[in-house]
Design a protein around this motif. Structure first.
Motif, PDB file in Angstrom:
ATOM      1  N   HIS A 138       0.833  -1.201   0.000  1.00 56.95           N
ATOM      2  CA  HIS A 138       0.000   0.000   0.000  1.00 56.95           C
ATOM      3  C   HIS A 138       0.870   1.255   0.000  1.00 56.95           C
ATOM      4  O   HIS A 138       0.656   2.160  -0.797  1.00 56.95           O
ATOM      5  N   LEU A 139       1.844   1.309   0.905  1.00 58.72           N
ATOM      6  CA  LEU A 139       2.676   2.509   1.024  1.00 58.72           C
ATOM      7  C   LEU A 139       3.509   2.755  -0.230  1.00 58.72           C
ATOM      8  O   LEU A 139       3.824   3.899  -0.551  1.00 58.72           O
ATOM      9  N   LYS A 140       3.847   1.692  -0.943  1.00 59.44           N
ATOM     10  CA  LYS A 140       4.619   1.824  -2.178  1.00 59.44           C
ATOM     11  C   LYS A 140       3.801   2.528  -3.264  1.00 59.44           C
ATOM     12  O   LYS A 140       4.330   3.309  -4.041  1.00 59.44           O
ATOM     13  N   ASP A 141       2.498   2.262  -3.309  1.00 62.78           N
ATOM     14  CA  ASP A 141       1.638   2.783  -4.375  1.00 62.78           C
ATOM     15  C   ASP A 141       0.740   3.941  -3.960  1.00 62.78           C
ATOM     16  O   ASP A 141       0.088   4.547  -4.800  1.00 62.78           O
ATOM     17  N   ASN A 142       0.654   4.233  -2.676  1.00 69.35           N
ATOM     18  CA  ASN A 142      -0.296   5.234  -2.194  1.00 69.35           C
ATOM     19  C   ASN A 142       0.343   6.122  -1.137  1.00 69.35           C
ATOM     20  O   ASN A 142       1.284   5.721  -0.468  1.00 69.35           O
ATOM     21  N   LYS A 143      -0.253   7.272  -0.974  1.00 67.20           N
ATOM     22  CA  LYS A 143       0.143   8.140   0.132  1.00 67.20           C
ATOM     23  C   LYS A 143      -0.940   8.039   1.183  1.00 67.20           C
ATOM     24  O   LYS A 143      -2.087   7.775   0.897  1.00 67.20           O
ATOM     25  N   GLY A 144      -0.556   8.251   2.386  1.00 65.61           N
ATOM     26  CA  GLY A 144      -1.525   8.215   3.471  1.00 65.61           C
ATOM     27  C   GLY A 144      -1.625   6.838   4.079  1.00 65.61           C
ATOM     28  O   GLY A 144      -1.124   5.852   3.546  1.00 65.61           O
ATOM     29  N   PRO A 145      -2.297   6.772   5.211  1.00 64.43           N
ATOM     30  CA  PRO A 145      -2.386   5.506   5.944  1.00 64.43           C
ATOM     31  C   PRO A 145      -3.258   4.488   5.212  1.00 64.43           C
ATOM     32  O   PRO A 145      -4.281   4.831   4.625  1.00 64.43           O
ATOM     33  N   PRO A 146      -2.834   3.224   5.221  1.00 60.39           N
ATOM     34  CA  PRO A 146      -3.611   2.202   4.525  1.00 60.39           C
ATOM     35  C   PRO A 146      -4.802   1.710   5.326  1.00 60.39           C
ATOM     36  O   PRO A 146      -4.806   1.756   6.551  1.00 60.39           O
ATOM     37  N   THR A 147      -5.801   1.268   4.609  1.00 61.09           N
ATOM     38  CA  THR A 147      -6.893   0.496   5.176  1.00 61.09           C
ATOM     39  C   THR A 147      -6.819  -0.852   4.498  1.00 61.09           C
ATOM     40  O   THR A 147      -6.972  -0.956   3.278  1.00 61.09           O
TER      41      THR A 147
END
Length: 186
Positions: free
Chosen positions: A37-46
């Motif tokens: 998630h962190l590799k492809d997105n910004k912000g905290p994952p759900t």
């Protein structure tokens, strides 16, 4: 700060309920999803059950193969690293993991910590073989930690070890039923 859905927690607990490797399998699945998630997105994952299934289910011709998602997480992560190696390094990697594994008197898979020198002898690598170093590095990076190398001090040969026996019991490459458990040969 992220969130793990209750459905994900329930699925992981249910699928590992009677598995001796439950904790490392769950830990690996959640940490791996988090990093994806962190590799492809910004912000905290759900982390949702849908994300879990998308990341770890395997498509097979004509069907959707469904093994334990937690077990698949570990096996697929290791396979992705393995697949990223050049073919000669893949042969070395398989040799490394087989050399670092053994069986107890109760015929259970156990890890074997051995010196780098002994590892080189067992898999037939030269002292400064860059392919062996690439393999160890690929499986020991901070976001992977399948292998670790311990500095044993000056004038000593470092030791190499598998981080957890769960890898031996759950990575499809190492759980091939056609491999003899005593000789570790096909």
């Amino acid at each position: 700060r992220g969130h793990v859905d209750d459905a994900v927690i329930s699925t992981l607990i249910k699928e590992t309920k009677h598995n001796q490797d439950a904790l490392p399998l769950i830990q690996h699945a959640v940490a791996y999803l988090w990093r994806l998630h962190l590799k492809d997105n910004k912000g905290p994952p759900t982390l949702t059950e849908e994300k879990l299934k998308d990341a770890f289910d395997v498509d097979m011709p004509g069907q959707r193969y469904r093994a334990s998602l937690a077990r698949n997480a570990l096996s697929l992560h290791a396979k992705r690293i393995f697949d990223g190696l050049a073919p000669p390094e893949q042969a070395i990697a398989e040799g490394v993991f087989r050399a670092l594994s053994g069986y107890s008197n109760a015929n259970k898979e156990v890890r074997r910590r051995i010196s780098r020198k002994q590892l080189r002898l067992e898999i037939g690598c030269e002292k400064d073989d860059p392919a062996l170093q690439n393999v160890i590095k690929a499986f020991a990076d901070k976001d992977r930690s399948f292998l670790f190398e311990r500095d044993t001090g000056p004038n000593q040969d470092n030791t190499v070890d598998i981080s957890h026996e769960a890898l031996l019991r759950n990575w499809s490459l190492l759980t091939d039923p056609t491999v003899d458990k005593n000789t570790r040969e096909p």
